[in-house]
Motif scaffolding. Structure first.
Motif, PDB file in Angstrom:
ATOM      1  N   PRO A  32      43.225  53.564  39.758  1.00  0.00           N
ATOM      2  CA  PRO A  32      44.036  53.208  40.928  1.00  0.00           C
ATOM      3  C   PRO A  32      44.115  54.388  41.897  1.00  0.00           C
ATOM      4  CG  PRO A  32      45.212  52.730  38.875  1.00  0.00           C
ATOM      5  CD  PRO A  32      44.018  53.555  38.524  1.00  0.00           C
ATOM      6  N   ASN A  33      44.192  54.091  43.183  1.00  0.00           N
ATOM      7  CA  ASN A  33      44.331  55.131  44.201  1.00  0.00           C
ATOM      8  C   ASN A  33      45.697  55.796  44.091  1.00  0.00           C
ATOM      9  OD1 ASN A  33      41.887  54.305  45.142  1.00  0.00           O
ATOM     10  ND2 ASN A  33      42.678  53.283  46.966  1.00  0.00           N
ATOM     11  N   VAL A  34      45.705  57.116  44.291  1.00  0.00           N
ATOM     12  CA  VAL A  34      46.997  57.796  44.260  1.00  0.00           C
ATOM     13  C   VAL A  34      47.752  57.670  45.589  1.00  0.00           C
ATOM     14  CG1 VAL A  34      46.478  59.469  42.457  1.00  0.00           C
ATOM     15  CG2 VAL A  34      45.883  60.000  44.828  1.00  0.00           C
ATOM     16  N   THR A  35      47.306  56.733  46.425  1.00  0.00           N
ATOM     17  CA  THR A  35      48.005  56.542  47.700  1.00  0.00           C
ATOM     18  C   THR A  35      49.405  55.994  47.499  1.00  0.00           C
ATOM     19  OG1 THR A  35      46.535  54.651  47.753  1.00  0.00           O
ATOM     20  CG2 THR A  35      46.371  56.217  49.558  1.00  0.00           C
ATOM     21  N   GLY A  36      49.600  55.200  46.483  1.00  0.00           N
ATOM     22  CA  GLY A  36      50.911  54.594  46.336  1.00  0.00           C
ATOM     23  C   GLY A  36      51.077  53.976  44.969  1.00  0.00           C
ATOM     24  N   ALA A  37      52.175  53.251  44.827  1.00  0.00           N
ATOM     25  CA  ALA A  37      52.489  52.649  43.530  1.00  0.00           C
ATOM     26  C   ALA A  37      51.580  51.456  43.264  1.00  0.00           C
ATOM     27  CB  ALA A  37      53.939  52.212  43.524  1.00  0.00           C
ATOM     28  N   LEU A  38      51.553  51.012  42.042  1.00  0.00           N
ATOM     29  CA  LEU A  38      50.715  49.873  41.677  1.00  0.00           C
ATOM     30  C   LEU A  38      51.300  48.568  42.213  1.00  0.00           C
ATOM     31  CD1 LEU A  38      49.734  50.599  37.976  1.00  0.00           C
ATOM     32  CD2 LEU A  38      48.656  51.352  40.084  1.00  0.00           C
ATOM     33  N   HIS A  39      50.424  47.649  42.529  1.00  0.00           N
ATOM     34  CA  HIS A  39      50.873  46.334  42.985  1.00  0.00           C
ATOM     35  C   HIS A  39      50.425  45.271  41.993  1.00  0.00           C
ATOM     36  CE1 HIS A  39      46.750  45.871  44.238  1.00  0.00           C
ATOM     37  NE2 HIS A  39      46.850  46.916  45.051  1.00  0.00           N
ATOM     38  N   LEU A  40      50.638  44.026  42.356  1.00  0.00           N
ATOM     39  CA  LEU A  40      50.349  42.954  41.413  1.00  0.00           C
ATOM     40  C   LEU A  40      48.877  42.864  41.034  1.00  0.00           C
ATOM     41  CD1 LEU A  40      52.395  39.764  42.201  1.00  0.00           C
ATOM     42  CD2 LEU A  40      52.585  41.325  40.282  1.00  0.00           C
ATOM     43  N   GLY A  41      48.009  43.194  41.978  1.00  0.00           N
ATOM     44  CA  GLY A  41      46.579  43.177  41.672  1.00  0.00           C
ATOM     45  C   GLY A  41      46.258  44.130  40.538  1.00  0.00           C
ATOM     46  N   HIS A  42      46.877  45.298  40.569  1.00  0.00           N
ATOM     47  CA  HIS A  42      46.683  46.247  39.474  1.00  0.00           C
ATOM     48  C   HIS A  42      47.249  45.677  38.178  1.00  0.00           C
ATOM     49  CE1 HIS A  42      46.738  49.245  42.889  1.00  0.00           C
ATOM     50  NE2 HIS A  42      45.611  49.539  42.284  1.00  0.00           N
ATOM     51  N   ALA A  43      48.391  45.030  38.291  1.00  0.00           N
ATOM     52  CA  ALA A  43      49.010  44.469  37.083  1.00  0.00           C
ATOM     53  C   ALA A  43      48.053  43.461  36.448  1.00  0.00           C
ATOM     54  CB  ALA A  43      50.337  43.802  37.427  1.00  0.00           C
ATOM     55  N   LEU A  44      47.420  42.664  37.282  1.00  0.00           N
ATOM     56  CA  LEU A  44      46.458  41.686  36.767  1.00  0.00           C
ATOM     57  C   LEU A  44      45.268  42.396  36.121  1.00  0.00           C
ATOM     58  CD1 LEU A  44      45.265  38.835  36.522  1.00  0.00           C
ATOM     59  CD2 LEU A  44      44.365  39.085  38.828  1.00  0.00           C
ATOM     60  N   ASN A  45      44.688  43.309  36.877  1.00  0.00           N
ATOM     61  CA  ASN A  45      43.507  44.018  36.402  1.00  0.00           C
ATOM     62  C   ASN A  45      43.763  44.697  35.057  1.00  0.00           C
ATOM     63  OD1 ASN A  45      42.093  47.039  36.644  1.00  0.00           O
ATOM     64  ND2 ASN A  45      40.740  45.327  37.072  1.00  0.00           N
ATOM     65  N   ASN A  46      44.889  45.350  34.973  1.00  0.00           N
ATOM     66  CA  ASN A  46      45.153  46.112  33.755  1.00  0.00           C
ATOM     67  C   ASN A  46      45.631  45.246  32.606  1.00  0.00           C
ATOM     68  OD1 ASN A  46      44.540  48.981  34.439  1.00  0.00           O
ATOM     69  ND2 ASN A  46      45.853  48.426  36.164  1.00  0.00           N
ATOM     70  N   THR A  47      46.282  44.151  32.928  1.00  0.00           N
ATOM     71  CA  THR A  47      46.650  43.212  31.860  1.00  0.00           C
ATOM     72  C   THR A  47      45.387  42.691  31.179  1.00  0.00           C
ATOM     73  OG1 THR A  47      48.682  42.522  32.954  1.00  0.00           O
ATOM     74  CG2 THR A  47      47.735  40.986  31.376  1.00  0.00           C
ATOM     75  N   LEU A  48      44.416  42.310  31.991  1.00  0.00           N
ATOM     76  CA  LEU A  48      43.206  41.736  31.407  1.00  0.00           C
ATOM     77  C   LEU A  48      42.457  42.772  30.573  1.00  0.00           C
ATOM     78  CD1 LEU A  48      41.912  39.494  34.315  1.00  0.00           C
ATOM     79  CD2 LEU A  48      43.589  39.009  32.541  1.00  0.00           C
ATOM     80  N   GLN A  49      42.399  43.994  31.080  1.00  0.00           N
ATOM     81  CA  GLN A  49      41.739  45.034  30.291  1.00  0.00           C
ATOM     82  C   GLN A  49      42.458  45.241  28.974  1.00  0.00           C
ATOM     83  OE1 GLN A  49      40.221  48.617  32.658  1.00  0.00           O
ATOM     84  NE2 GLN A  49      41.606  47.608  34.062  1.00  0.00           N
ATOM     85  N   ASP A  50      43.781  45.244  29.044  1.00  0.00           N
ATOM     86  CA  ASP A  50      44.542  45.504  27.830  1.00  0.00           C
ATOM     87  C   ASP A  50      44.373  44.366  26.828  1.00  0.00           C
ATOM     88  OD1 ASP A  50      46.186  47.408  26.522  1.00  0.00           O
ATOM     89  OD2 ASP A  50      47.878  46.031  26.705  1.00  0.00           O
ATOM     90  N   ILE A  51      44.231  43.147  27.330  1.00  0.00           N
ATOM     91  CA  ILE A  51      44.005  42.019  26.421  1.00  0.00           C
ATOM     92  C   ILE A  51      42.699  42.241  25.656  1.00  0.00           C
ATOM     93  CG2 ILE A  51      43.484  39.547  26.307  1.00  0.00           C
ATOM     94  CD1 ILE A  51      45.429  39.170  28.668  1.00  0.00           C
ATOM     95  N   LEU A  52      41.665  42.613  26.380  1.00  0.00           N
ATOM     96  CA  LEU A  52      40.375  42.864  25.712  1.00  0.00           C
ATOM     97  C   LEU A  52      40.493  44.019  24.721  1.00  0.00           C
ATOM     98  CD1 LEU A  52      37.815  42.658  28.658  1.00  0.00           C
ATOM     99  CD2 LEU A  52      38.171  40.990  26.840  1.00  0.00           C
ATOM    100  N   VAL A  53      41.120  45.091  25.193  1.00  0.00           N
ATOM    101  CA  VAL A  53      41.189  46.303  24.387  1.00  0.00           C
ATOM    102  C   VAL A  53      42.016  46.073  23.119  1.00  0.00           C
ATOM    103  CG1 VAL A  53      42.281  48.576  24.403  1.00  0.00           C
ATOM    104  CG2 VAL A  53      40.731  47.924  26.250  1.00  0.00           C
ATOM    105  N   ARG A  54      43.155  45.427  23.264  1.00  0.00           N
ATOM    106  CA  ARG A  54      43.997  45.188  22.083  1.00  0.00           C
ATOM    107  C   ARG A  54      43.317  44.238  21.107  1.00  0.00           C
ATOM    108  NH1 ARG A  54      49.456  46.923  22.166  1.00  0.00           N
ATOM    109  NH2 ARG A  54      50.044  47.836  24.168  1.00  0.00           N
ATOM    110  N   THR A  55      42.619  43.250  21.641  1.00  0.00           N
ATOM    111  CA  THR A  55      41.919  42.320  20.753  1.00  0.00           C
ATOM    112  C   THR A  55      40.862  43.053  19.935  1.00  0.00           C
ATOM    113  OG1 THR A  55      42.230  40.568  22.370  1.00  0.00           O
ATOM    114  CG2 THR A  55      40.591  40.174  20.656  1.00  0.00           C
ATOM    115  N   ARG A  56      40.041  43.830  20.629  1.00  0.00           N
ATOM    116  CA  ARG A  56      38.964  44.531  19.919  1.00  0.00           C
ATOM    117  C   ARG A  56      39.517  45.551  18.938  1.00  0.00           C
ATOM    118  NH1 ARG A  56      36.420  40.604  21.039  1.00  0.00           N
ATOM    119  NH2 ARG A  56      35.079  40.464  22.854  1.00  0.00           N
TER     120      ARG A  56
END
Length: 1031
Positions: free
Chosen positions: A45-69
């Motif tokens: 994520p860019n250090v320009t500002g705080a995370l938004h919902l798009g980041h929440a989506l992106n990282n949720t999906l990554q975490d789903i994959l990562v936790r599953t594996r």
RNA sequence: GGGCAGCUAGCUCAGUUGGUUAGAGCGCCACGUUCACACCGUGGAGGUCACAGGUUCGAAUCCUGUGCUGCCCACCA
């Protein structure tokens, strides 16, 4: 046995879980070679500002994959980090500097400004990483990187050096988007276009000393008249006749393939071409000859003589057929300038005012110059015509000022050869993109193989590791650097566009060359920094230690999957593929999963400046991280982007107020219910800021919150009934014993089916499907069906243990399957379950159960558990229960009233329902008075059919005859329609002949069922009518 | 101008290779709080699957066209 509170407390659970995971460092990965690796790098994520919902989506999906594996036993690494984000970050800090201290970056100087940006970075990096942890992201926090840190810097310099040495770096002119306010170039994606009212000016340039038969003037047109000050030629097509023919031939081809609707327009265009042959072609032919003869025209206002040139850029089918050439301020004209060897006159100063090249116009702004130029042209009689026209005008996203195209020296990476393997990798499936349609934008973009302009006139970024030196010879360089492997040079003269004899570019892998001069000539560091995407392109390998051959690189590179959104497929994904291969010889990942974008209720992208965004932390505070994650997973379908209506939540009374275009930019909003005002992100006045803040939320996250609570309460129920339970292995592998009750075999089968479905869904990146399957199973089947069924068994000491064992198995399995999506609630429950029955064991646990569900093993139920017949039979049972409940509801029978029910059914169904009698009785609050083929209903009983059974419900005096008649009539009408349709279908010989036998058979049996039901309903209706008549 | 999506219940979305009476969540209506959960339960209403053709025994699903919406890329003397 401890009892849980009635409500799940997400805030407390999140804190406890994070402490638990951090204490165990369960997210940490080491390069131990035995297990297969699974690795993911975060899109930083860019250090320009705080995370938004798009980041929440992106990282949720990554975490789903990562936790599953991770649960599946892979050596799993999720690499976290942030991006320095060049221009974006510098612009934010500069803007604050100006607002708060009224200083420009030039007042502060490079070093001081960069210091300020680092301070900003520290602040936001901390915040971003905190948000990721709040979201539950199981990144390896020990490895957190930053695209501008020293490790990434080494990788950047090494890469640039290698490219330089292989001759893939070149210097050339490029038209940059010049932000005259920030005095910097901005990239294309930091420019937005806005349609403004403008004009199209037609201007006359006079031919110098026209010969007889030659025209005395040429006409050109422009939307930017002030650029004529930089004109160095007027172009005409070298062979206008042939060019017109070619255009016409193309139109004819198009016409042949055109639809009736398109035809008139194309015909019109053909006619225009034809008329041009008479109207302008002879003139253009003459002009082309004149161009070849080296004739010149006079530039108005400045009275400069400029050549008429023959160049194919001039299109005889457009306008006058002549075009003014301003090589320094237009990309196409620049190409013409190169081809025709024209001077390139830059008329702009960096601040957007005109320079000395503009003669008397020097010092004016573009806007002022335009007005003056037009007025002067008019006064001089050179202005032929002015048209009104709408113009797409480029604006800088950062300063909101109009962009000026400005030609400047830039560094480029040659893409021609680099792009080929990256294209092949996707074409041949070495790298897969999901959903596959996104491969197209990747291939199209890369296929153009356009050189990559990598330099930026900024201060925040990786400074280009190039030094300039003039007036030295190659032997001087050799003497200075000897056989140093970390230094390379090239004569600037090798770059024909910029080079001067005796000047050199020196490139090194180090931050400093170690010397200041060569042969007495100063070495000057190139002031530019690299495009922020340059360091991003190295992210998968630079974060793992490249260029060192680290164990991490050996274990976790190539990474497995990249999860990102589609707008950076070209900017980022394609470049990672290219640079990954270039540096390491291997592609950086095997798969790319593209997820949707989140839009607001109007379908607009969310942004802070529009005010339609949602802060993920608001959702986490109000509803919990799991609710946010569950909502995100549910939205991650692959077909389309997602609309998310946003609401403000009144901090006083919790009323939700729709966020609309009208209210979303207001600093304060008054709650329509409690009439208390609250502030929004726009509040600036002290008065507004004193108000309580209204969170922006969305109802779409509520089902996730409710789901958490449902699981919590299911657990509460299970724990309440564990008194005296002796822990043991929950169930063994293999085919379930025949003596198990139907519902137990059903549950085992469902567990096996659901596990398979969820695993497949996650493997294929179908996150929404995984979420839906688990929600439906846990809620409708585990809670509503199985758990309800168990109530009667739990009351019976002889049957109690079997039920408890299966309840535990079901809950335990749900927790594991759901953990990747909802890590906190599942972990919290797991811990409570652990206190109650720590030594329970599932077949997929090799020893005892894990101390945390995060590191528990993924369920692998035996295929032998799956039993389609049992699942179907169980559905019959559920249908019978629903049938009884429906009548009860129709007739408004109070829930406490126990009614008599008789069921007439086939013998096979009787066998099935017999053992379920207690369950039917408890789930439908009834008393079963009869079951079997010979059963008859009590006189006056309400009758219905369900799953092929006739249900007689003795309502005695409870029945509302009129309502019942109405209901049955309606049902019957519906059934009659269906029967008619089915009969028609079956009467169709073609259907019976051509459709598969199974389909025909299905239709037949269905028809029989409908007919049977209709008959019953008819009889019941008659009975009711008689009863109605007799009263 | 080129490309890619989308159009299914009031809203937001599912709907696998064509084959049950097209589904879910929210919202709505009715009833219900001693017995895990009102962040709940039971039941219900609600859809000409944007439109027009075509292929097929059969189309939300495949083909062609039209309309509307969104996104990406290119261009605009």
């Amino acid at each position: 046995m401890h009892e849980l509170p009635k409500h799940y407390d997400h805030a407390a659970a999140q804190k406890r879980c994070r402490e638990l995971w951090d204490a165990g460092q369960f997210w940490h990965a080491e390069p131990d070679g035995d297990r297969p690796a699974f690795s993911v790098v975060i899109p930083p994520p860019n250090v320009t500002g705080a995370l938004h919902l798009g980041h929440a989506l992106n990282n949720t999906l990554q975490d789903i994959l990562v936790r599953t594996r991770r649960m599946q036993g892979f050596n799993t690494l999720w690499m976290p980090g942030t991006d320095h984000a060049g221009i974006a970050t510098q612009a934010v800090v500069e803007r604050r500097l100006l607002e708060e201290e009224q200083q420009s970056r030039h007042d502060l100087g490079r070093e001081k400004l960069v210091e300020r940006i680092w301070a900003w970075k520290e602040q936001y990096e901390t915040r971003i990483l905190g948000q990721l942890r709040d979201l539950g992201a199981s990144c390896d926090w020990d490895r957190t990187r930053f695209t501008l840190d020293e490790q990434c810097g080494r990788a950047v310099r090494e890469t640039f050096f290698r490219l330089f040495k292989q001759g893939l770096v070149r210097r050339g002119k490029r038209l940059v988007n010049w932000d005259t306010f920030l005095q910097t170039a901005v990239s294309d994606d930091e420019v937005f276009h806005e349609e403004v009212k403008g004009h199209f000016w037609h201007i006359r340039y006079d031919v110098i000393d026209p010969l007889p038969g030659e025209p005395t003037e040429v006409a050109v047109a422009t939307t930017r008249p002030e650029t004529l000050l930089g004109d160095t030629a007027v172009a005409v097509h070298p062979d206008p006749a042939a060019a017109l023919d070619a255009v016409e031939a193309e139109l004819r081809t198009k016409l042949a393939a055109a639809s009736a609707k398109e035809r008139p327009q194309i015909e019109q265009e053909c006619a225009d071409i034809a008329s041009r042959r008479d109207a302008v072609l002879p003139l253009l032919v003459t002009l082309a000859e004149m161009a070849r003869a080296g004739r010149r025209v006079r530039l108005p206002l400045l009275n400069r003589e400029i050549p008429l040139v023959a160049d194919e850029w001039a299109k005889p089918e457009l306008g006058s057929g002549c075009v003014k050439i301003t090589p320094a301020h237009d990309p196409n004209d620049y190409e013409v300038g190169l081809r025709q060897n024209l001077p390139m006159l830059n008329i702009l100063n960096p601040d957007g005012t005109l320079n000395a090249e503009a003669g008397t116009y020097q010092g004016l702004t573009i806007r002022q110059a335009r007005t003056r130029v037009v007025a002067d042209l008019d006064a001089a009689g050179q202005l032929l015509q002015v048209e009104d026209r709408l113009i797409e005008l480029a604006h800088s996203d950062r300063s909101k000022t109009p962009i000026e195209p400005y030609l400047a020296d830039q560094w480029f990476i040659r893409m021609a050869d680099l792009a080929d393997p990256a294209l092949a990798a996707v074409n041949d499936g070495t790298i897969t993109i999901h959903p596959p349609r996104y491969a197209k934008s990747y291939l199209d973009w890369l296929g153009e193989k356009r050189d990559w302009p990598v330099s930026r006139q900024l201060w925040w970024g990786h400074q280009i590791p190039i030094w300039h030196v003039a007036d030295v010879t190659e032997p001087d360089l050799k003497a200075a650097f000897g056989d140093r492997e970390d230094v390379a040079w090239t004569a600037a003269g090798d770059s024909p566009e910029t080079g001067l004899p005796g000047t050199w570019f020196v490139c090194a892998t180090t931050e400093s060359l170690g010397l200041e001069t060569i042969a007495g000539q100063p070495l000057t560091r190139d002031p530019d920094v690299l495009d922020t995407w340059f360091s991003s392109a190295l992210w998968p390998h630079s974060t793992l230690g490249w260029p060192e051959a680290t164990p991490e690189l050996a274990t976790f590179y190539p990474t497995t999957t990249l999860v990102t959104s589609r707008d950076i497929i070209t900017l980022w994904v394609a470049r990672m593929v290219i640079m990954g291969l270039f540096n390491t010889g291997e592609f950086p990942f095997h798969a790319v999963a593209i997820h949707p974008k989140i839009l607001d209720r109007y379908g607009e992208t969310m942004s802070k400046s529009k005010g339609n965004g949602v802060d993920p932390l608001d959702i986490i505070d109000l509803l919990g991280a799991d609710a946010l994650r569950f909502g995100m997973a549910s939205m991650a379908t692959e077909t389309q982007d997602v609309r998310m209506p946003v609401e403000f939540q009144c901090p006083t009374c919790s009323t939700r107020i729709d966020q609309t275009t009208a209210n979303r930019t207001k600093p304060r909003i008054e709650c329509p219910k409690c009439h208390e005002a609250f502030r929004t992100q726009w509040a600036t006045t002290a008065e507004d800021l004193a108000l309580p803040r209204g969170s922006a939320v969305s109802e779409r996250f509520e089902s996730g919150r409710n789901f958490s609570n449902k699981l919590w309460n299911a657990t509460r129920f299970v724990l309440m009934h564990l008194e005296g339970y002796h822990a043991r292995e929950l169930v063994t592998e293999g085919t379930p014993a025949d003596n198990l009750p139907l519902e137990d075999r059903w549950l085992l089968s469902r567990l096996a089916t659901v596990t398979a479905e969820v695993t497949t869904a996650i493997d294929g990146y179908h996150f929404a499907e995984a979420a839906r399957i688990l929600y439906a199973f846990a809620w409708d089947e585990y809670c509503s069906a199985y758990l309800e069924l168990c109530k009667s068994r739990l009351a019976d000491p002889d049957n109690r243990d079997g039920a408890r064992r299966m309840l535990l198995l079901g809950l335990d399995t749900i927790l594991r399957l759901l953990h990747p999506i909802m890590p906190f609630v599942t972990e919290e429950i797991w811990q409570h379950l652990g206190h109650a029955v720590a030594d329970r064991r599932c077949p997929w646990d090799s020893e005892c159960v894990a101390s945390a569900v995060m590191i528990a093993s993924w369920p692998t139920p035996s295929a032998a558990w799956r039993d389609a017949v049992t699942e179907e039979r169980f559905n019959t049972f559920l249908a019978v229960v629903s049938g009884i409940r429906e009548i009860r509801a129709r007739q408004n029978v109070p829930p406490k009233t126990v009614i008599d029910v008789a069921i007439r059914c086939a013998a096979t169904t009787m066998d099935l329902l017999e053992p379920m009698q207690a369950a039917i009785a408890s789930m439908a609050s009834c008393n079963l008075t009869g079951l079997g083929p010979e059963t008859a209903g009590a006189p006056g009983a309400a009758e219905t059919t369900a799953a092929g059974c006739d249900l007689f419900i003795d309502l005695a005096d409870l029945i509302d005859v009129n309502a019942e008649i109405e209901r049955i009539s309606r049902d019957l009408e519906k059934l009659t329609g269906l029967i008619k349709a089915k009969r028609g279908k079956l009467a169709n010989d073609k259907f019976t002949a051509r459709a598969p036998a199974a389909v025909v058979e299905k239709e037949r049996s269905q028809l029989a069922e409908f007919e049977h039901a209709a008959e019953k309903q008819g009889a019941a209706l008659n009975a009711l009518r008689q009863r109605q008549a007799s009263t």
